[in-house]
Design a protein around this motif. Structure first.
Motif, PDB file in Angstrom:
ATOM      1  N   PHE A 166       0.836  -1.191   0.000  1.00  0.00           N
ATOM      2  CA  PHE A 166       0.000   0.000   0.000  1.00  0.00           C
ATOM      3  C   PHE A 166       0.879   1.252   0.000  1.00  0.00           C
ATOM      4  CE2 PHE A 166       0.901  -0.777   4.459  1.00  0.00           C
ATOM      5  CZ  PHE A 166       1.050   0.495   5.005  1.00  0.00           C
ATOM      6  N   THR A 167       0.349   2.348  -0.482  1.00  0.00           N
ATOM      7  CA  THR A 167       1.051   3.622  -0.421  1.00  0.00           C
ATOM      8  C   THR A 167       0.534   4.412   0.778  1.00  0.00           C
ATOM      9  OG1 THR A 167      -0.577   4.743  -1.839  1.00  0.00           O
ATOM     10  CG2 THR A 167       1.306   3.692  -2.921  1.00  0.00           C
ATOM     11  N   SER A 168       1.368   5.283   1.317  1.00  0.00           N
ATOM     12  CA  SER A 168       0.953   6.075   2.467  1.00  0.00           C
ATOM     13  C   SER A 168       1.456   7.503   2.336  1.00  0.00           C
ATOM     14  CB  SER A 168       1.458   5.460   3.782  1.00  0.00           C
ATOM     15  OG  SER A 168       2.869   5.505   3.844  1.00  0.00           O
ATOM     16  N   GLN A 169       0.653   8.438   2.794  1.00  0.00           N
ATOM     17  CA  GLN A 169       1.003   9.845   2.857  1.00  0.00           C
ATOM     18  C   GLN A 169       0.852  10.315   4.301  1.00  0.00           C
ATOM     19  OE1 GLN A 169      -1.872  11.247  -0.250  1.00  0.00           O
ATOM     20  NE2 GLN A 169      -0.161  12.550  -0.860  1.00  0.00           N
ATOM     21  N   ALA A 170       1.857  11.000   4.806  1.00  0.00           N
ATOM     22  CA  ALA A 170       1.779  11.588   6.137  1.00  0.00           C
ATOM     23  C   ALA A 170       1.042  12.920   6.042  1.00  0.00           C
ATOM     24  CB  ALA A 170       3.178  11.795   6.708  1.00  0.00           C
ATOM     25  N   LEU A 171      -0.009  13.082   6.828  1.00  0.00           N
ATOM     26  CA  LEU A 171      -0.800  14.314   6.859  1.00  0.00           C
ATOM     27  C   LEU A 171      -0.348  15.110   8.070  1.00  0.00           C
ATOM     28  CD1 LEU A 171      -4.245  12.657   6.067  1.00  0.00           C
ATOM     29  CD2 LEU A 171      -2.557  13.574   4.454  1.00  0.00           C
ATOM     30  N   LEU A 172       0.411  16.176   7.825  1.00  0.00           N
ATOM     31  CA  LEU A 172       1.194  16.813   8.872  1.00  0.00           C
ATOM     32  C   LEU A 172       0.477  17.926   9.624  1.00  0.00           C
ATOM     33  CD1 LEU A 172       4.603  16.997   6.971  1.00  0.00           C
ATOM     34  CD2 LEU A 172       3.783  15.207   8.505  1.00  0.00           C
ATOM     35  N   ASP A 173      -0.600  18.469   9.069  1.00  0.00           N
ATOM     36  CA  ASP A 173      -1.316  19.529   9.781  1.00  0.00           C
ATOM     37  C   ASP A 173      -2.805  19.435   9.476  1.00  0.00           C
ATOM     38  OD1 ASP A 173      -1.621  20.619   7.226  1.00  0.00           O
ATOM     39  OD2 ASP A 173      -0.079  22.146   7.507  1.00  0.00           O
ATOM     40  N   GLU A 174      -3.584  20.324  10.078  1.00  0.00           N
ATOM     41  CA  GLU A 174      -5.039  20.258   9.969  1.00  0.00           C
ATOM     42  C   GLU A 174      -5.524  20.491   8.548  1.00  0.00           C
ATOM     43  OE1 GLU A 174      -6.640  22.977  12.789  1.00  0.00           O
ATOM     44  OE2 GLU A 174      -6.111  21.759  14.529  1.00  0.00           O
ATOM     45  N   LYS A 175      -4.856  21.376   7.804  1.00  0.00           N
ATOM     46  CA  LYS A 175      -5.259  21.632   6.423  1.00  0.00           C
ATOM     47  C   LYS A 175      -5.105  20.381   5.583  1.00  0.00           C
ATOM     48  CE  LYS A 175      -4.090  26.578   6.305  1.00  0.00           C
ATOM     49  NZ  LYS A 175      -3.270  27.619   5.633  1.00  0.00           N
ATOM     50  N   ALA A 176      -3.972  19.705   5.738  1.00  0.00           N
ATOM     51  CA  ALA A 176      -3.728  18.484   4.963  1.00  0.00           C
ATOM     52  C   ALA A 176      -4.727  17.401   5.338  1.00  0.00           C
ATOM     53  CB  ALA A 176      -2.294  18.002   5.187  1.00  0.00           C
ATOM     54  N   LEU A 177      -5.004  17.271   6.637  1.00  0.00           N
ATOM     55  CA  LEU A 177      -5.969  16.260   7.090  1.00  0.00           C
ATOM     56  C   LEU A 177      -7.346  16.521   6.498  1.00  0.00           C
ATOM     57  CD1 LEU A 177      -6.952  13.932   8.909  1.00  0.00           C
ATOM     58  CD2 LEU A 177      -7.203  15.615  10.761  1.00  0.00           C
ATOM     59  N   LEU A 178      -7.816  17.745   6.595  1.00  0.00           N
ATOM     60  CA  LEU A 178      -9.153  18.083   6.097  1.00  0.00           C
ATOM     61  C   LEU A 178      -9.250  17.892   4.591  1.00  0.00           C
ATOM     62  CD1 LEU A 178     -11.857  19.288   7.234  1.00  0.00           C
ATOM     63  CD2 LEU A 178     -11.080  21.469   6.313  1.00  0.00           C
ATOM     64  N   ALA A 179      -8.236  18.374   3.863  1.00  0.00           N
ATOM     65  CA  ALA A 179      -8.260  18.266   2.404  1.00  0.00           C
ATOM     66  C   ALA A 179      -8.227  16.812   1.957  1.00  0.00           C
ATOM     67  CB  ALA A 179      -7.084  19.034   1.799  1.00  0.00           C
ATOM     68  N   CYS A 180      -7.423  15.999   2.628  1.00  0.00           N
ATOM     69  CA  CYS A 180      -7.327  14.584   2.249  1.00  0.00           C
ATOM     70  C   CYS A 180      -8.621  13.847   2.561  1.00  0.00           C
ATOM     71  CB  CYS A 180      -6.149  13.932   2.964  1.00  0.00           C
ATOM     72  SG  CYS A 180      -5.836  12.242   2.411  1.00  0.00           S
TER      73      CYS A 180
END
Length: 325
Positions: A166-180
């Motif tokens: 599987f591929t993984s992306q680290a979501l480092l802040d709230e903007k990245a979390l919400l957008a993802c």
């Protein structure tokens, strides 16, 4: 060249990760194969049921998910606080829900008397399991392997069902979390499999909406939205559920050409609070994976994460500055 998993997933960097698994064979995971005319739609329920089962076993919360025709998306939050607070017996009970364990751990659960050497062996095994219940790699393994075996049995064949890993992306802040999360929840709309979020079958957004319609409560298998409550006291997504649903609904309408002129007249307040323009937001909501690297967030947190993970240079500097500031 693929990066080692320990250079992609580090709880010291962030507890939030976006993971994707894709089929390697021509046969679909779900949906209908236009080439053979055979339907695999029932397999989407397999995946969703397994995801929700694992959420009750692992100390990992599901923030968002979408089961597509030949791949799946899931946004995960590793709850280390819960993982470390579990008793040894709770760890053992959770692990035995998925695997047989060992003869000694089975005897331990049955309350049988064990000598000191046997208890030491059980303690060592429980320490391993406690760590693995907080592991994204083990979570994805426990998700993908049973689905692959079941699909292979149904297709009457052997070999790989998923791509190598599987591929993984680290979501480092709230903007990245919400957008993802919005990107994942709106995948069926972007793929023209649904016309609005509540009609997006086998997605977290549909489950949240259906739960609200029934009893106005957040569905237990999913990570709750906790708004401004302190994260050290409450585990969950740091936004209001109503704001998120409004944002996803607005974004889904914009992604439909027949609605574009209407919905752009009013921006959801949550975008204003995050200081994100509607254009930048829509780019992320439609193409998050294409617009970001395996580290997604503002430049400062991306730089720090790159140092912790041992990167020689900070990845995707221009993209992260463009979308996250």
């Amino acid at each position: 060249m693929a990066r080692a998993r320990n250079r992609q997933v580090s709880l010291e960097v962030t507890p939030y990760y976006h993971c994707t698994s894709r089929c390697v064979r021509r046969a679909f995971l779900c949906g209908e194969d236009a080439y053979t005319g055979e339907s695999y739609e029932h397999r989407r329920q397999w995946v969703e049921d397994r995801l929700l089962e694992l959420a009750s076993v692992f100390t990992i919360d599901i923030c968002a998910y979408a089961v597509m025709s030949n791949h799946l998306h899931v946004v995960l939050h590793v709850d280390t606080q819960l993982g470390e607070s579990l008793s040894d017996r709770e760890v053992c009970e959770r692990w035995h829900q998925l695997y047989k364990g060992t003869l000694l751990t089975q005897r331990y659960l049955n309350g049988e008397a064990l000598n000191r050497a046997q208890m030491d062996a059980v303690s060592d095994k429980l320490d391993d399991w406690r760590s693995q219940l907080q592991s994204i790699s083990w979570f994805m393994r426990a998700l993908n392997e049973p689905i692959a075996r079941r699909a292979n049995a149904e297709d009457g064949c052997k070999g790989r069902f998923w791509e190598g890993r599987f591929t993984s992306q680290a979501l480092l802040d709230e903007k990245a979390l919400l957008a993802c999360m919005a990107y994942v929840d709106l995948n069926p709309i972007r793929a023209k499999m649904a016309d609005k979020p509540e009609n997006s079958d086998h997605t977290s957004i549909q489950r949240r909406i259906n739960s609200l319609k029934k009893n106005k409560a957040q569905p237990e298998p999913l990570a709750p939205f906790i708004g401004s409550l302190p994260q050290d006291e409450h585990s969950g997504i740091p936004f209001e559920l109503g704001d998120y649903l409004e944002l996803v609904d607005w974004t889904g309408r914009v992604m439909r050409a027949d609605k574009r002129g209407y919905v752009e007249q009013s921006l959801p307040p949550i975008l204003q609070r995050l200081s994100m323009s509607n254009d930048r937001w829509l780019e992320l909501a439609q193409s998050f994976e294409d617009k970001t690297s395996n580290l997604a967030g503002c430049h400062q947190v991306t730089k720090l994460a790159a140092q912790i993970l041992g990167y020689q240079r900070v990845p995707a500097i221009a993209q992260n500055r463009r979308y996250f500031g």
